[in-house]
Structures are given as structure tokens and as C-alpha cells.
Design a protein around this motif. Structure first.
Motif, mmCIF file in Angstrom:
data_model
loop_
_atom_site.group_PDB
_atom_site.id
_atom_site.type_symbol
_atom_site.label_atom_id
_atom_site.label_comp_id
_atom_site.label_asym_id
_atom_site.label_seq_id
_atom_site.Cartn_x
_atom_site.Cartn_y
_atom_site.Cartn_z
ATOM 1 N N PRO A 25 -6.790 24.450 -3.135
ATOM 2 C CA PRO A 25 -7.145 23.862 -4.427
ATOM 3 C C PRO A 25 -7.441 24.954 -5.448
ATOM 4 O O PRO A 25 -7.995 26.003 -5.114
ATOM 5 N N GLY A 26 -7.063 24.697 -6.699
ATOM 6 C CA GLY A 26 -7.247 25.716 -7.716
ATOM 7 C C GLY A 26 -7.898 25.211 -8.985
ATOM 8 O O GLY A 26 -7.862 25.878 -9.999
ATOM 9 N N GLY A 27 -8.457 24.032 -8.959
ATOM 10 C CA GLY A 27 -9.067 23.492 -10.163
ATOM 11 C C GLY A 27 -8.265 22.323 -10.686
ATOM 12 O O GLY A 27 -7.333 21.830 -10.051
ATOM 13 N N ARG A 28 -8.582 21.907 -11.855
ATOM 14 C CA ARG A 28 -7.994 20.724 -12.475
ATOM 15 C C ARG A 28 -6.457 20.751 -12.437
ATOM 16 O O ARG A 28 -5.839 21.565 -13.107
ATOM 17 N N ASP A 29 -5.873 19.868 -11.658
ATOM 18 C CA ASP A 29 -4.429 19.682 -11.568
ATOM 19 C C ASP A 29 -3.667 20.931 -11.114
ATOM 20 O O ASP A 29 -2.454 20.979 -11.226
ATOM 21 N N ARG A 30 -4.354 21.927 -10.596
ATOM 22 C CA ARG A 30 -3.690 23.158 -10.159
ATOM 23 C C ARG A 30 -4.021 23.434 -8.696
ATOM 24 O O ARG A 30 -5.106 23.112 -8.216
ATOM 25 N N PHE A 31 -3.058 24.057 -8.010
ATOM 26 C CA PHE A 31 -3.251 24.416 -6.616
ATOM 27 C C PHE A 31 -2.217 25.467 -6.240
ATOM 28 O O PHE A 31 -1.262 25.699 -6.972
#
Length: 176
Positions: A92-98
Motif C-alpha cells: 500500500p502506498g496511500g490514497r489510491d496508490r500502491f
């Protein structure tokens, strides 16, 4: 709950690349024939998976002679017809990002690849089926996969750059 299989809408999805050509310009291309399997887990996104298989002979840069050179001299499609990617995990990388981490197989070599991904949109198609839209990017050093064909230029430099920018746009639709 197990990840749910989604259909990949290949007609609205793309596997593209960009690479330096003759040091100063860029060549852009795509692969016309490829398949993907998408398994999504909304409860635990890190369990989601994707598998992609690209037919290297379907390379298209808009120049038939260059495409034939890529097929024969660089990819050697007679011996190595496919490029594959199998994800191993999601970070996971934060809001809507990965970050999608997996193994890229090319030219008989397998290496870890980390794709910076973004979920662009969730919506429904004309039949009311849920759709997901993703974009992914990575840079691959082609020499890491034994793709070393590269004629030297008289003025200095080489014909093809080592760094290949890969861009994937993927639309998934929930069967129903």
C-alpha cells in the motif's frame, strides 16, 4: 474471503513502452496481443494479484522494419516468444496508490519488478457491471534480461537506450 476474479478488458487496456533511440529521440510502441488475469480483494488489497502474458511478436512501433529487428535481433521471439509478469505482493502506498511487486520474465531471465500503480477510477459500464481502472509504470534495464543487441552509432552512442519505460493501463470488469 478469497480474491475475486475480474475480466480484463483488453480492448480498453494497453501495454506500452518508451525507449531512447539514437541517443536523442524516443521510440514509443505497444504490444497488440497480450492476456491478463486480475484477482482483486477489497477487504485485504495486499492479497490482490495480477498475471500478464505478452506475445513479443506483436510489438508495434509504427515502423515495420524496426519491429522486425526487435522481433529477430532483440527479443529473439523464435526462442523467447513471451514476456510474463506474475505479482507476488502489493505494498500500500496511500490514497489510491500502491506498488505491485512481482517477477518479470523476459528472454529466459526472471527478475523482480516493482510497478508504481494508481487506481484511477471505479465506475460501472453500460450494463451496470462494476469497472476498475488502473495505471502502472516502471523502468526496466533491458540488459538485466540479456537484451544486449545494440549497434554503435558512427557519431557516438548506441542505437537503443538501456532504460525502457513501461506503462500499463488496465481496465477490469466484474463478470456478471
Amino acid at each position: 474471503m478469497a480474491p475475486v476474479p475480474w475480466q480484463v478488458d483488453v480492448a480498453r487496456s494497453h501495454v506500452r513502452f518508451t525507449v531512447r533511440h539514437m541517443v536523442v529521440s524516443k521510440t514509443r510502441g505497444h504490444f497488440a496481443r497480450w492476456r491478463a488475469q486480475l484477482l482483486l480483494d477489497d477487504e485485504a488489497p495486499e492479497r490482490s494479484r495480477v498475471e500478464v502474458e505478452v506475445e513479443l511478436a506483436s510489438v508495434d512501433t509504427g515502423d515495420a522494419a524496426r519491429d522486425e529487428n526487435l522481433r529477430s535481433e532483440l527479443f529473439d521471439v523464435a526462442r523467447h516468444p513471451l514476456m510474463t509478469f506474475h505479482s507476488t505482493h502489493v505494498v500500500p502506498g496511500g490514497r489510491d496508490r500502491f506498488v505491485l511487486v512481482g517477477e518479470l520474465g523476459l528472454h529466459g531471465v526472471s527478475r523482480e519488478l516493482r510497478l508504481d500503480c494508481r487506481e484511477e477510477r471505479r465506475d460501472a459500464d453500460a450494463q451496470g457491471r462494476p469497472r476498475r481502472h488502473y495505471a502502472a509504470r516502471a523502468t526496466v534495464d533491458r540488459k538485466d534480461f540479456g537484451l544486449r543487441w545494440n549497434p554503435a552509432l558512427e557519431a557516438g552512442g548506441v542505437l537503443v537506450g538501456d532504460a525502457v519505460e513501461v506503462e500499463v493501463e488496465l481496465q477490469g470488469v466484474l463478470p456478471g
